[in-house]
Scaffold this motif. Structure first.
Motif, PDB file in Angstrom:
ATOM      1  N   ARG A 119     -14.251  -3.366   6.829  1.00 44.45           N
ATOM      2  CA  ARG A 119     -13.633  -2.046   6.700  1.00 44.45           C
ATOM      3  C   ARG A 119     -12.518  -1.867   7.731  1.00 44.45           C
ATOM      4  NH1 ARG A 119     -17.798   0.712   7.832  1.00 44.45           N
ATOM      5  NH2 ARG A 119     -18.691   0.465   5.734  1.00 44.45           N
ATOM      6  N   GLU A 120     -12.794  -2.276   8.930  1.00 49.94           N
ATOM      7  CA  GLU A 120     -11.797  -2.170   9.993  1.00 49.94           C
ATOM      8  C   GLU A 120     -10.594  -3.046   9.691  1.00 49.94           C
ATOM      9  OE1 GLU A 120     -11.460  -3.065  14.803  1.00 49.94           O
ATOM     10  OE2 GLU A 120     -13.446  -2.794  13.884  1.00 49.94           O
ATOM     11  N   ALA A 121     -10.849  -4.251   9.210  1.00 49.70           N
ATOM     12  CA  ALA A 121      -9.758  -5.174   8.893  1.00 49.70           C
ATOM     13  C   ALA A 121      -8.907  -4.646   7.732  1.00 49.70           C
ATOM     14  CB  ALA A 121     -10.320  -6.555   8.558  1.00 49.70           C
ATOM     15  N   ARG A 122      -9.572  -4.026   6.770  1.00 48.58           N
ATOM     16  CA  ARG A 122      -8.826  -3.480   5.639  1.00 48.58           C
ATOM     17  C   ARG A 122      -7.919  -2.347   6.094  1.00 48.58           C
ATOM     18  NH1 ARG A 122     -10.099  -1.833  -0.528  1.00 48.58           N
ATOM     19  NH2 ARG A 122      -8.282  -0.487  -0.761  1.00 48.58           N
ATOM     20  N   GLU A 123      -8.447  -1.468   6.909  1.00 46.16           N
ATOM     21  CA  GLU A 123      -7.637  -0.357   7.399  1.00 46.16           C
ATOM     22  C   GLU A 123      -6.419  -0.862   8.160  1.00 46.16           C
ATOM     23  OE1 GLU A 123     -10.448   1.866   9.649  1.00 46.16           O
ATOM     24  OE2 GLU A 123     -11.413   2.784   7.875  1.00 46.16           O
ATOM     25  N   GLU A 124      -6.616  -1.923   8.915  1.00 46.88           N
ATOM     26  CA  GLU A 124      -5.494  -2.524   9.660  1.00 46.88           C
ATOM     27  C   GLU A 124      -4.471  -3.102   8.681  1.00 46.88           C
ATOM     28  OE1 GLU A 124      -4.798  -6.127  12.887  1.00 46.88           O
ATOM     29  OE2 GLU A 124      -6.789  -5.201  12.695  1.00 46.88           O
ATOM     30  N   TRP A 125      -4.967  -3.777   7.619  1.00 42.88           N
ATOM     31  CA  TRP A 125      -4.062  -4.341   6.611  1.00 42.88           C
ATOM     32  C   TRP A 125      -3.260  -3.235   5.929  1.00 42.88           C
ATOM     33  CZ3 TRP A 125      -4.731  -3.245   1.285  1.00 42.88           C
ATOM     34  CH2 TRP A 125      -3.836  -3.909   0.436  1.00 42.88           C
ATOM     35  N   GLU A 126      -3.934  -2.125   5.590  1.00 45.29           N
ATOM     36  CA  GLU A 126      -3.241  -1.021   4.938  1.00 45.29           C
ATOM     37  C   GLU A 126      -2.119  -0.471   5.810  1.00 45.29           C
ATOM     38  OE1 GLU A 126      -6.388   1.717   4.183  1.00 45.29           O
ATOM     39  OE2 GLU A 126      -6.992   0.777   2.280  1.00 45.29           O
ATOM     40  N   THR A 127      -2.405  -0.319   7.105  1.00 43.69           N
ATOM     41  CA  THR A 127      -1.423   0.267   8.019  1.00 43.69           C
ATOM     42  C   THR A 127      -0.269  -0.687   8.300  1.00 43.69           C
ATOM     43  OG1 THR A 127      -3.160   1.589   9.061  1.00 43.69           O
ATOM     44  CG2 THR A 127      -1.102   1.309  10.284  1.00 43.69           C
ATOM     45  N   GLU A 128      -0.604  -1.940   8.550  1.00 45.50           N
ATOM     46  CA  GLU A 128       0.409  -2.884   9.031  1.00 45.50           C
ATOM     47  C   GLU A 128       1.112  -3.656   7.917  1.00 45.50           C
ATOM     48  OE1 GLU A 128      -1.169  -5.396  12.046  1.00 45.50           O
ATOM     49  OE2 GLU A 128      -1.839  -3.733  13.317  1.00 45.50           O
ATOM     50  N   SER A 129       0.464  -3.829   6.782  1.00 51.45           N
ATOM     51  CA  SER A 129       1.060  -4.658   5.728  1.00 51.45           C
ATOM     52  C   SER A 129       1.364  -3.868   4.457  1.00 51.45           C
ATOM     53  CB  SER A 129       0.132  -5.833   5.400  1.00 51.45           C
ATOM     54  OG  SER A 129      -0.017  -6.675   6.519  1.00 51.45           O
ATOM     55  N   ARG A 130       0.341  -3.225   3.905  1.00 53.35           N
ATOM     56  CA  ARG A 130       0.547  -2.587   2.606  1.00 53.35           C
ATOM     57  C   ARG A 130       1.494  -1.399   2.678  1.00 53.35           C
ATOM     58  NH1 ARG A 130      -3.907   1.090  -0.074  1.00 53.35           N
ATOM     59  NH2 ARG A 130      -3.029   2.402   1.592  1.00 53.35           N
ATOM     60  N   ASP A 131       1.228  -0.442   3.574  1.00 51.22           N
ATOM     61  CA  ASP A 131       2.017   0.788   3.609  1.00 51.22           C
ATOM     62  C   ASP A 131       3.503   0.530   3.853  1.00 51.22           C
ATOM     63  OD1 ASP A 131      -0.303   2.086   3.092  1.00 51.22           O
ATOM     64  OD2 ASP A 131      -0.580   2.931   5.100  1.00 51.22           O
ATOM     65  N   PRO A 132       3.882  -0.352   4.800  1.00 52.22           N
ATOM     66  CA  PRO A 132       5.304  -0.642   4.968  1.00 52.22           C
ATOM     67  C   PRO A 132       5.938  -1.242   3.710  1.00 52.22           C
ATOM     68  CG  PRO A 132       4.072  -1.349   6.901  1.00 52.22           C
ATOM     69  CD  PRO A 132       3.064  -0.981   5.866  1.00 52.22           C
ATOM     70  N   ALA A 133       5.171  -2.099   2.992  1.00 53.87           N
ATOM     71  CA  ALA A 133       5.708  -2.706   1.772  1.00 53.87           C
ATOM     72  C   ALA A 133       5.923  -1.649   0.694  1.00 53.87           C
ATOM     73  CB  ALA A 133       4.764  -3.790   1.269  1.00 53.87           C
ATOM     74  N   VAL A 134       4.977  -0.715   0.577  1.00 54.12           N
ATOM     75  CA  VAL A 134       5.110   0.349  -0.419  1.00 54.12           C
ATOM     76  C   VAL A 134       6.270   1.274  -0.050  1.00 54.12           C
ATOM     77  CG1 VAL A 134       3.997   2.395  -1.406  1.00 54.12           C
ATOM     78  CG2 VAL A 134       2.685   0.276  -1.107  1.00 54.12           C
ATOM     79  N   ASP A 135       6.405   1.583   1.232  1.00 50.91           N
ATOM     80  CA  ASP A 135       7.502   2.448   1.670  1.00 50.91           C
ATOM     81  C   ASP A 135       8.850   1.812   1.381  1.00 50.91           C
ATOM     82  OD1 ASP A 135       5.703   4.315   2.559  1.00 50.91           O
ATOM     83  OD2 ASP A 135       5.753   3.656   4.661  1.00 50.91           O
ATOM     84  N   ALA A 136       8.911   0.499   1.543  1.00 52.37           N
ATOM     85  CA  ALA A 136      10.192  -0.194   1.374  1.00 52.37           C
ATOM     86  C   ALA A 136      10.528  -0.442  -0.093  1.00 52.37           C
ATOM     87  CB  ALA A 136      10.160  -1.530   2.128  1.00 52.37           C
ATOM     88  N   HIS A 137       9.527  -0.778  -0.887  1.00 51.19           N
ATOM     89  CA  HIS A 137       9.814  -1.233  -2.251  1.00 51.19           C
ATOM     90  C   HIS A 137       9.136  -0.396  -3.348  1.00 51.19           C
ATOM     91  CE1 HIS A 137      11.517  -4.745  -0.307  1.00 51.19           C
ATOM     92  NE2 HIS A 137      10.354  -4.970   0.302  1.00 51.19           N
ATOM     93  N   GLY A 138       8.215   0.473  -2.962  1.00 50.17           N
ATOM     94  CA  GLY A 138       7.505   1.262  -3.962  1.00 50.17           C
ATOM     95  C   GLY A 138       6.541   0.411  -4.776  1.00 50.17           C
TER      96      GLY A 138
END
Length: 567
Positions: A11-30
């Motif tokens: 759970r902790e690792a997923r939250e870190e992935w969401e913050t550091e990897s997924r969210d920036p990618a979604v913000d940049a490319h949708g």
């Protein structure tokens, strides 16, 4: 399967992935769309982890193939032993034309026959009935008497081939003709193998082909079950069919729940005649649709086996493995085929067929790419059959018994489908005051199933109209001019040829024997006897489909569906 400490770390690792990897990618490319969902509108998460299957118990929920609860397959080796039975629906025109198509399919590697009937045969009408005019041989083969059945299977060893018959109100008559044919050919009845659809509850729920009302229809179905147990143990007298429920517009979960409810209703009806679940359930087969959302379909098939095993055990006291082991046929989704850019349908069918294989089907029919336009032509049928053969021989999908087991996404979807299916089953059971059979009959009477399916169908079409649900070549990537497709045409002389044969049979038969046979049927119905032995005798006199079905209609009346039911 994971302890609390492992899950906390994930759970902790997923939250870190969401913050550091997924969210920036979604913000940049949708993302491609705001919401991702299956054809049935189950929401799909962006990522699945062990958290999504934290409650999964390996032994209770999965186990091993060939063992309860059969989630991973009904047999230990599945396709490593032998592949599924490959059936291509065939039937058009006269018995001669369909017999020719049967031989063509067998020569091209088909391993089981599947018979489509024309509308008059489906509705228990003879070809010379005024209501049959213009429909003879158009959407399937015309069968009026045993003579047609004899021609249909000319040169085919009915003791060796497994044959499926897609017919419902008049299924007992076709069943009787097949048994009579075997008797005439000298084939022992116990050697016959195949399946009769014969699922009348599904007709009142979705497909809407009937002659007599629901309760006597159910009694007639139970007659065939009783007869098959005693006389033709290699034949499944009912194929409990979710396919048509799905084609009517249901979701995958409604398809599964309503189909299983029908199956349990047949078990309960047979129990009233003293047939225990361990004897009746092995005579049932099931028939499901396979649509475009591949993981939803795989989850549906896996959940189907688990729900069935558990319910047969807990509600009906089944003890025999064969009574808890759900086996099913799959057909790709006719509703998904498009008249626009018909070659796209080859891809759709491939995906749907692959879902059936990954989900562990026992037999499979792949639709032909031209079926949104006409009955399938020879080239289209061959491509559909080759699709199955390529999956079996080249894809590797048949090499592992349950290749998607352990997928966090698939196991999570399987659990979700199971949970929602059980909620429907409990609701139906409650409508029947503890009886699934009575709940199904009440649901038919009150329009419950109709409303549920209608609402799901409307919501799906609304998503298509709004572009939320993409149909390639229809609401996206459309072209102005589609390529021409060679189509199969049933000529108008077909009806004339069929009428001529029927007239010839009527002129040559012994009318007194026919009348005596129909009187015996009338007496059997009046006395509440199993009508199947009498039906076999009747068809041997060349009594016609219409003459026989008229006897039932005189006794029970014609069914008329209630319309305009309030929600």
């Amino acid at each position: 399967m994971y302890d609390d400490e492992d899950l906390a770390d994930i759970r902790e690792a997923r939250e870190e992935w969401e913050t550091e990897s997924r969210d920036p990618a979604v913000d940049a490319h949708g993302e491609r769309k705001e919401r991702f969902a299956t054809v049935s509108n189950l929401e799909i998460d962006d990522l699945y982890t062990p958290e999504d299957v934290a409650d999964l118990d390996y032994e209770e929920d999965l186990g091993f193939p060939g063992e309860e609860p059969y989630t991973r397959g009904p047999y230990p080796t599945m396709y490593r032993g032998r592949t599924w039975t490959m059936r291509q629906f065939a039937g058009f025109g006269t018995a001669e034309e369909t017999n020719e198509r049967f031989h063509y399919l067998i020569e091209n590697g088909q391993t089981g026959l599947s018979t489509a009937f024309d509308m008059p045969s489906l509705m228990g009408k003879d070809s010379d009935d005024p209501l049959s005019d213009g429909e003879v041989g158009k959407e399937g083969v015309a069968v009026d008497t045993l003579r047609d059945m004899e021609i249909l299977f000319d040169g085919i060893d009915v003791g060796e081939v497994s044959t499926s018959f897609t017919i419902n109100p008049s299924a007992p008559v076709i069943f009787a003709m097949y048994v009579a044919l075997a008797d005439r050919k000298g084939v022992p009845r116990e050697q016959l193998r195949g399946t009769f659809q014969n699922d009348m509850l599904k007709e009142f729920i979705a497909q809407k082909e009937w002659v007599i009302p629901p309760e006597p229809s159910l009694d007639l179905v139970t007659d065939t079950v009783e007869f098959a147990i005693d006389e033709t143990p290699g034949i499944y007298p009912i194929s409990v069919s979710g396919y048509h429920i799905r084609e009517a517009g249901s979701t995958a979960i409604q398809e599964l729940a309503f189909t299983l409810a029908d199956g349990f209703a047949y078990v309960e009806d047979a129990a009233e005649r003293g047939m225990v679940a361990d004897v009746v359930a092995p005579q049932l087969s099931f028939f499901f649709n396979s649509h475009n959302s591949i993981f939803e379909e795989v989850a549906k098939f896996r959940a189907a086996r688990r729900v069935y095993a558990n319910v047969m055990d807990e509600w009906y006291g089944a003890e025999a493995d064969a009574a808890k082991r759900l086996k099913f046929h799959t057909q790709t989704a006719g509703q998904s085929l498009t008249a626009q850019q018909p070659l796209n349908n080859i891809v759709r069918v491939t995906i749907q067929a692959l879902a059936g294989v990954l989900g562990g089907t026992q037999s499979l029919h792949t639709n032909s790419f031209d079926e949104a336009l006409a009955l399938p032509g020879e080239e289209a049928v061959r491509v559909a059959l080759r699709t199955q053969q390529i999956i079996a021989e080249e894809s590797g999908a048949a090499d592992s018994v349950d290749p998607l087991a352990g997928s966090f996404m698939v196991e999570s979807l399987t659990d979700e489908v199971e949970e929602k299916t059980m909620a429907y089953l409990e609701e139906i059971r409650e409508m029947g005051d503890g009886s699934v059979r009575d709940g199904v009959l009440e649901g038919i009477e009150q329009g419950y199933f109709h409303r549920e399916i209608q609402e799901a169908s409307y919501e799906y079409q609304e998503r298509v109209e709004e572009g939320e649900e993409v149909v390639v070549g229809v609401n996206k990537y459309a072209v102005e001019d589609d390529p021409d497709t060679d189509l199969l045409h049933v000529d108008e002389e077909t009806q004339e040829r069929q009428l001529a044969r029927l007239a010839e049979v009527k002129a040559e038969r012994d009318d007194e024997a026919v009348e005596a046979a129909l009187d015996s049927l009338d007496e059997a119905i009046e006395n509440g006897e199993n009508v199947m032995p009498v039906l076999v005798d009747a068809v041997k006199t060349y009594a016609t489909m219409g003459e026989i079905m008229d006897v039932f209609e005189r006794h029970y009346g014609a069914y008329r569906e209630k319309i305009g039911l309030a929600s």
